[in-house]
Write an enzyme that holds these catalytic residues in place. Sequence first.
Site: not given
Ligand SMILES: NC(=O)c1ccc[n+]([C@@H]2O[C@H](COP(=O)([O-])OP(=O)(O)OC[C@H]3O[C@@H](n4cnc5c(N)ncnc54)[C@H](O)[C@@H]3O)[C@@H](O)[C@H]2O)c1
Length: 436
Positions: A273
């Site tokens: 982020c």
């Molecule tokens: N990690 C954090 O601490 C955090 C905190 C707040 C907000 N966010 C936001 O949340 C969102 C997700 O982040 P995250 O950290 O969970 O990401 P991540 O990479 O951990 O998880 C995303 C998941 O989506 C899957 N994926 C990708 N393409 C796909 C598709 N087409 N169909 C199905 N699954 C698919 C991936 O395999 C992965 O498991 C982002 O926008 C991020 O900025 C993250």
Amino acid sequence: MSVKKHFIKKIQNKQVTIGVIGLGYVGLPLVIEFLKKKFSVIGFDNDFNKINKLKKNQSYINYISLDSLSKKQIENFLPTDDFSNIENVDVIIICLPTPLNKRNNPDMTYINNGLRQMKNYLKEGQLLILESTTYPGTTKDLIYPLLAKKKFNIGKNFFVSYSPERQDPGNSNFGLKETPKLVSGATSNCLKISHKLYSMIVDTVVEVSSLEVAELTKLYENIFRSVNIGLANEMKIICENLKINLYDVIDAASSKPFGFLPFYPGPGLGGHCIPIDPYYLKWIAKKNNVDAKFIELSAKINNSMPFYVVEKIKSALKNFNKKIRKSKILIIGVAYKKNVDDTRESPSLKIIQILNENNANVDYYDPYVPFLKQSRNYKLGLKSRKINKHMLAEYECVVLLTDHDILNYKLIKKYSKIIIDTRGKFKGNQINIFNA
Ligand SMILES: NC(=O)c1ccc[n+]([C@@H]2O[C@H](COP(=O)([O-])OP(=O)(O)OC[C@H]3O[C@@H](n4cnc5c(N)ncnc54)[C@H](O)[C@@H]3O)[C@@H](O)[C@H]2O)c1
């Protein structure tokens, strides 16, 4: 009974099935929270390894566990890569990645792919929520055209919401349940339904006036952090030249009960982020004819920190008549923040890369990260070493980059020849300890 009232009643009675798209750091905790409250959940991911692990009731993230779920709750969870199951859910929550592309602009590929995969299975009466962090306007830009093609009537027979995830990985005081959840809706019906949904799993739901306000609030919160960390990093460099300990200054300023919040310097920004979100706002500001000067400057300062750390390593070695070339250097901590195993955008990776370019011999130790796999940006391929007094003594220089609570700081201090401390863990002026 109106469609809205019927939907809210079904949520209240836990008769809705929740679909979570993307079972990562954001999606998986959400799945667990809904399962705990006895909802049925279908989790969608396109990574077979993750799906297979989850099918065996195993999490693949160290601080997220499925162990607290009862057998019955686990039985209510279906992890799958088959998007035809979208037909079987009432609520769709998108938790897909929103990275940057090569030009440091928003990369909407994951969201677009997810929408494409689900589009044929969307049906009337569903609620679609976007949780991914993104620029203001995304929900309308990407989701509305899709729904228009399906001829859904938003707010009447299909519902749309944006609700940003605000989690702080590794924070034991504020998990998903304790952190107030912002919700917005495309219409007041959408807002009321999504409010009800989240009120089933979190203590406090905060309604906001529009999708764009919710989208921008999330960016603003993260940019607030990145700008203040940029200031702390600049202060670190100023303090070094003034020969004043910045950590003492921050401690003293923190005694003020209003108008000051402590932010700490470090080796640079990491995670999904804080390093990325400023570029999302910069991009949308530019599209609307504004230069986000302040935001850009702090991103520049934060991005320069890995180079600053390497310069400090060089000058510390020089003090001991050593050169960086061929020096054995141990990096402690490769996760982007303490107590987690997440290395995404970690400044440690950048620092290892710069050290390699300087022909240093680099190893690392991180109790949470046994391997550093090759990634898109970094071809490192390293394995964590085990720490003990003999191995510490092998290194010309030990660099503390991630201050995990479980590290043995006494051991590190006692047996390291030179310590570069980027986290203010080793206070006091010792001849072999350098703040960076
Ligand atoms: N990690 C954090 O601490 C955090 C905190 C707040 C907000 N966010 C936001 O949340 C969102 C997700 O982040 P995250 O950290 O969970 O990401 P991540 O990479 O951990 O998880 C995303 C998941 O989506 C899957 N994926 C990708 N393409 C796909 C598709 N087409 N169909 C199905 N699954 C698919 C991936 O395999 C992965 O498991 C982002 O926008 C991020 O900025 C993250």
